[in-house]
Design an enzyme around this catalytic site. Structure first.
Site, PDB file in Angstrom:
ATOM      1  N   GLU A   1     -11.882  23.449   1.692  1.00  0.00           N
ATOM      2  CA  GLU A   1     -10.534  23.596   2.256  1.00  0.00           C
ATOM      3  C   GLU A   1      -9.577  23.957   1.153  1.00  0.00           C
ATOM      4  OE1 GLU A   1      -8.642  20.531   4.509  1.00  0.00           O
ATOM      5  OE2 GLU A   1     -10.476  20.169   5.617  1.00  0.00           O
TER       6      GLU A   1
ATOM      7  N   HIS B   1     -11.150  19.127   0.341  1.00  0.00           N
ATOM      8  CA  HIS B   1      -9.886  19.860   0.200  1.00  0.00           C
ATOM      9  C   HIS B   1      -9.361  19.676  -1.217  1.00  0.00           C
ATOM     10  CE1 HIS B   1      -5.519  20.436   1.959  1.00  0.00           C
ATOM     11  NE2 HIS B   1      -5.799  21.298   1.000  1.00  0.00           N
TER      12      HIS B   1
ATOM     13  N   GLY C   1      -7.728  13.646  12.427  1.00  0.00           N
ATOM     14  CA  GLY C   1      -7.329  12.418  13.115  1.00  0.00           C
ATOM     15  C   GLY C   1      -8.354  11.867  14.086  1.00  0.00           C
TER      16      GLY C   1
ATOM     17  N   ARG D   1      -7.638   4.156  -9.249  1.00  0.00           N
ATOM     18  CA  ARG D   1      -7.874   3.512 -10.540  1.00  0.00           C
ATOM     19  C   ARG D   1      -8.178   4.511 -11.659  1.00  0.00           C
ATOM     20  NH1 ARG D   1      -8.635  -2.156 -10.325  1.00  0.00           N
ATOM     21  NH2 ARG D   1      -6.994  -2.775  -8.886  1.00  0.00           N
TER      22      ARG D   1
ATOM     23  N   GLY E   1     -12.923  12.911   8.627  1.00  0.00           N
ATOM     24  CA  GLY E   1     -12.873  12.281   7.317  1.00  0.00           C
ATOM     25  C   GLY E   1     -12.244  10.904   7.311  1.00  0.00           C
ATOM     26  N   HIS E   2     -10.931  10.862   7.367  1.00  0.00           N
ATOM     27  CA  HIS E   2     -10.186   9.636   7.074  1.00  0.00           C
ATOM     28  C   HIS E   2     -10.691   8.422   7.849  1.00  0.00           C
ATOM     29  CE1 HIS E   2      -6.733   6.860   7.484  1.00  0.00           C
ATOM     30  NE2 HIS E   2      -6.603   7.102   6.201  1.00  0.00           N
TER      31      HIS E   2
ATOM     32  N   HIS F   1      -6.551  14.037  -4.462  1.00  0.00           N
ATOM     33  CA  HIS F   1      -7.839  13.370  -4.197  1.00  0.00           C
ATOM     34  C   HIS F   1      -8.984  14.149  -4.859  1.00  0.00           C
ATOM     35  CE1 HIS F   1      -7.485  15.977  -0.675  1.00  0.00           C
ATOM     36  NE2 HIS F   1      -6.687  15.143  -0.010  1.00  0.00           N
TER      37      HIS F   1
ATOM     38  N   THR G   1      -2.428  17.249   6.086  1.00  0.00           N
ATOM     39  CA  THR G   1      -2.130  18.584   6.605  1.00  0.00           C
ATOM     40  C   THR G   1      -1.489  18.448   7.986  1.00  0.00           C
ATOM     41  OG1 THR G   1      -4.104  19.281   5.423  1.00  0.00           O
ATOM     42  CG2 THR G   1      -3.128  20.885   6.908  1.00  0.00           C
TER      43      THR G   1
ATOM     44  N   ASP H   1     -12.654  13.631   1.260  1.00  0.00           N
ATOM     45  CA  ASP H   1     -11.441  13.589   0.417  1.00  0.00           C
ATOM     46  C   ASP H   1     -11.035  12.162   0.049  1.00  0.00           C
ATOM     47  OD1 ASP H   1     -11.315  16.314   0.763  1.00  0.00           O
ATOM     48  OD2 ASP H   1      -9.582  16.275   2.107  1.00  0.00           O
TER      49      ASP H   1
HETATM   50  N1  PXP Z   1     -10.118  19.594   9.143  1.00  0.00           N
HETATM   51  C1  PXP Z   1      -9.108  19.998   8.335  1.00  0.00           C
HETATM   52  C2  PXP Z   1      -8.842  21.456   8.237  1.00  0.00           C
HETATM   53  C3  PXP Z   1      -8.363  19.053   7.594  1.00  0.00           C
HETATM   54  O1  PXP Z   1      -7.355  19.463   6.810  1.00  0.00           O
HETATM   55  C4  PXP Z   1      -8.704  17.697   7.677  1.00  0.00           C
HETATM   56  C5  PXP Z   1      -7.965  16.684   6.854  1.00  0.00           C
HETATM   57  O2  PXP Z   1      -8.056  16.975   5.526  1.00  0.00           O
HETATM   58  C6  PXP Z   1      -9.772  17.320   8.506  1.00  0.00           C
HETATM   59  C7  PXP Z   1     -10.452  18.288   9.244  1.00  0.00           C
HETATM   60  C8  PXP Z   1     -10.208  15.902   8.636  1.00  0.00           C
HETATM   61  O3  PXP Z   1      -9.171  15.132   9.151  1.00  0.00           O
HETATM   62  P1  PXP Z   1      -9.285  13.554   9.110  1.00  0.00           P
HETATM   63  O4  PXP Z   1      -9.403  13.178   7.667  1.00  0.00           O
HETATM   64  O5  PXP Z   1      -8.010  13.102   9.722  1.00  0.00           O
HETATM   65  O6  PXP Z   1     -10.501  13.183   9.904  1.00  0.00           O
END
Ligand code: PXP
Length: 246
Positions: free
Chosen positions: A72, A45, A194, A20, A215-216, A52, A103, A11
């Site tokens: 998602e 997602h 997280g 941008r 992800g993040h 995003h 979320t 994402d």
């Molecule tokens: N799983 C779900 C269902 C999520 O909504 C997210 C965040 O979009 C993630 C995993 C991944 O979380 P993070 O980006 O904090 O690693």
């Protein structure tokens, strides 16, 4: 012990692109790098506000990926139609609030049984595996089973955010118990939200969890090390933690 799969959430590649408004960096390119480096799946997602991932991203991911796409989505008619038209490997139903930064919590499956049933049945009827993103709460696990979900994904945000060691341990214990209960109900158990290099190992060591979606943190680390090294480092931490309890 069950193999621990790593799903990469892309994402925030799209978040940077959208800052941008152009086409760079491309989430599909990130997904391909993750795929080549051995990711087990890609998560994206599509939010109602398209902050995003875009509709076009989902179209290209669904068409071009060779590993499973975990789509998602909020439980809305708009998202259901998109899922049914692309038929991703799995759809993960998540709660969505326009004003939230991410979320924030899990779905209230126990309280919202009738609303979610239509979405679970429609997705499953179309051959899409259904995952429900929930808190580590026995009531939510039991309700997910009743609803006929294939998978529950346990929200690890409270565990990751806890600064106090006793509180983190308490959150960990809740996750561990929930994952064991999910297995008893025959639900495949995933976890995510997280997770970082610092928090992943205890979660990876829970034997009843079969997939982590991250992800993040990884996209942030990729700025410094590149996506493939960041992913491989995360994978090694996961595998080492798993091996230590095997
Ligand atoms: N799983 C779900 C269902 C999520 O909504 C997210 C965040 O979009 C993630 C995993 C991944 O979380 P993070 O980006 O904090 O690693």
């Amino acid at each position: 012990m069950k193999k621990l799969r790593l799903g990469i959430n892309i994402d925030h590649v799209a978040t940077i692109r959208n800052a941008r408004g152009g086409v760079h960096p491309d989430p599909l390119r990130a997904a391909r790098i993750a795929e080549a480096a051995g990711a087990d799946g890609i998560t994206a997602h599509l939010r109602e506000d398209r902050r995003h991932i875009s509709d076009g991203d989902i179209t290209r991911l669904a068409k071009e990926l060779t590993i499973p796409l975990n789509f998602e989505m909020a439980a809305t008619k708009e998202m259901l139609d998109i899922a049914l038209s692309h038929k991703p490997h799995a759809s993960c139903l998540v709660p969505e609030k326009r004003e939230e930064r991410t979320t924030e919590g899990g779905l209230d499956v126990a309280g919202g049984h009738n609303t979610l049933q239509y979405y679970v049945e429609s997705l499953k009827g179309s051959g899409i595996r259904v995952s429900l993103f929930i808190e580590a709460d026995p009531r939510q696990i039991e309700a997910s089973h009743r609803l006929g979900a294939d998978i529950v994904e346990i929200h690890t945000g409270a565990y990751c955010d806890a600064d106090d060691p006793a509180q983190r341990q308490a959150e960990f214990d809740r996750i561990q118990k929930a994952a064991a209960l999910a297995e008893e109900f025959g639900l495949e158990c995933h976890a995510g939200h997280g997770l970082t290099y610092g928090t992943v190992s205890p979660i990876a060591a829970i034997p009843t969890i079969v997939e982590l979606n991250i992800g993040h943190f990884l996209i942030g680390e990729a700025i410094f090390s590149g996506l493939e090294p960041a992913m491989l480092k995360m994978r090694k931490l996961m595998d080492d933690a798993r091996q230590a309890v095997a």
